[in-house]
Design an enzyme around this catalytic site. Structure first.
Site, PDB file in Angstrom:
ATOM      1  N   GLY A   9       0.725  -1.247   0.000  1.00  0.00           N
ATOM      2  CA  GLY A   9      -0.068  -0.085  -0.004  1.00  0.00           C
ATOM      3  C   GLY A   9       0.790   1.305  -0.041  1.00  0.00           C
ATOM      4  O   GLY A   9       2.151   1.134  -0.128  1.00  0.00           O
ATOM      5  N   SER A  13      -0.646   4.308   4.643  1.00  0.00           N
ATOM      6  CA  SER A  13      -1.907   3.563   4.350  1.00  0.00           C
ATOM      7  C   SER A  13      -2.571   2.845   5.737  1.00  0.00           C
ATOM      8  O   SER A  13      -3.609   2.470   5.518  1.00  0.00           O
ATOM      9  CB  SER A  13      -1.691   2.656   2.905  1.00  0.00           C
ATOM     10  N   LYS A  15      -0.508  -0.161   6.135  1.00  0.00           N
ATOM     11  CA  LYS A  15      -0.329  -1.411   5.816  1.00  0.00           C
ATOM     12  C   LYS A  15       0.687  -1.987   6.839  1.00  0.00           C
ATOM     13  O   LYS A  15       0.499  -3.369   7.246  1.00  0.00           O
ATOM     14  CB  LYS A  15       0.460  -1.625   4.431  1.00  0.00           C
ATOM     15  N   HIS A  51       6.999   3.708  15.230  1.00  0.00           N
ATOM     16  CA  HIS A  51       6.900   2.016  14.802  1.00  0.00           C
ATOM     17  C   HIS A  51       7.239   1.318  16.134  1.00  0.00           C
ATOM     18  O   HIS A  51       6.257   0.318  16.496  1.00  0.00           O
ATOM     19  CB  HIS A  51       7.708   1.568  13.564  1.00  0.00           C
ATOM     20  N   GLU A  63      17.282  -6.140  13.926  1.00  0.00           N
ATOM     21  CA  GLU A  63      17.669  -5.264  12.998  1.00  0.00           C
ATOM     22  C   GLU A  63      18.579  -5.560  11.753  1.00  0.00           C
ATOM     23  O   GLU A  63      19.715  -6.009  12.237  1.00  0.00           O
ATOM     24  CB  GLU A  63      18.060  -3.548  13.554  1.00  0.00           C
TER      25      GLU A  63
END
Length: 166
Positions: A9, A13, A15, A51, A63
């Site tokens: 997306g 959005s 996603k 996030h 990571e």
């Protein structure tokens, strides 16, 4: 062979949120959040922090900006790769070619792991005026086609609404 799922997306959005919820719903134990973003600037660092807050303690975070195969190989639970778009960016920045990126991705798709991919849909925008941006969009579009073809499930996310398209 594990299940492969794609959430695609536009930027912001929803996603990532949908991919996280999907991963949590399907994982039988603590899933791994494989973060691909390299720290670039203050604004990117703030996005990363947002996030982290969003996923809370629901994921074990690893990571890895480049070698996703090596990072995923020892994992025994669901893996959410956030995101393939930044991984493509990193690979190009570090001198890898489309062929390198494609080969790495195809090997990822062969892993026996359950993997959830997140990818920005860059195909709905205008053609950029610089060669590097056009190269990135071309590669990202080709990668989205490979993922769409090989993933068991594909969800398109727009305006916070996820729709299963495959």
């Amino acid at each position: 062979m594990g299940t492969k799922t794609l959430f695609i997306g536009g930027i912001k959005s929803g996603k990532s949120y949908h991919a996280e919820q999907y991963t949590l719903k399907h994982s039988k134990n603590l899933p791994v959040y494989l973060a691909t973003t390299e720290f670039i600037d203050k604004e990117m660092k703030e996005r990363i922090e947002q996030h982290k807050l969003q996923r809370s303690q629901n994921f074990l975070t690893r990571e890895e900006p480049l070698n996703l195969l090596e990072a995923i190989a020892p994992i025994k639970s669901y893996v959410l790769i956030e995101c393939i778009s930044m991984w493509i960016n990193n690979m190009l920045h570090h001198g890898f070619t489309f062929e390198d990126i494609q080969e790495h991705l195809l090997k990822l798709l062969e892993l026996p792991h359950d993997i959830v991919f997140v990818l920005n849909d860059v195909g709905a925008g205008i053609i950029p005026d610089n060669a590097l941006a056009r190269k990135y969009i071309d590669i990202s579009g080709k990668i989205s086609q490979i993922l769409g073809q090989h993933c068991d499930n594909v969800f398109h996310v727009i305006a916070g609404i996820g729709t299963k398209i495959k």
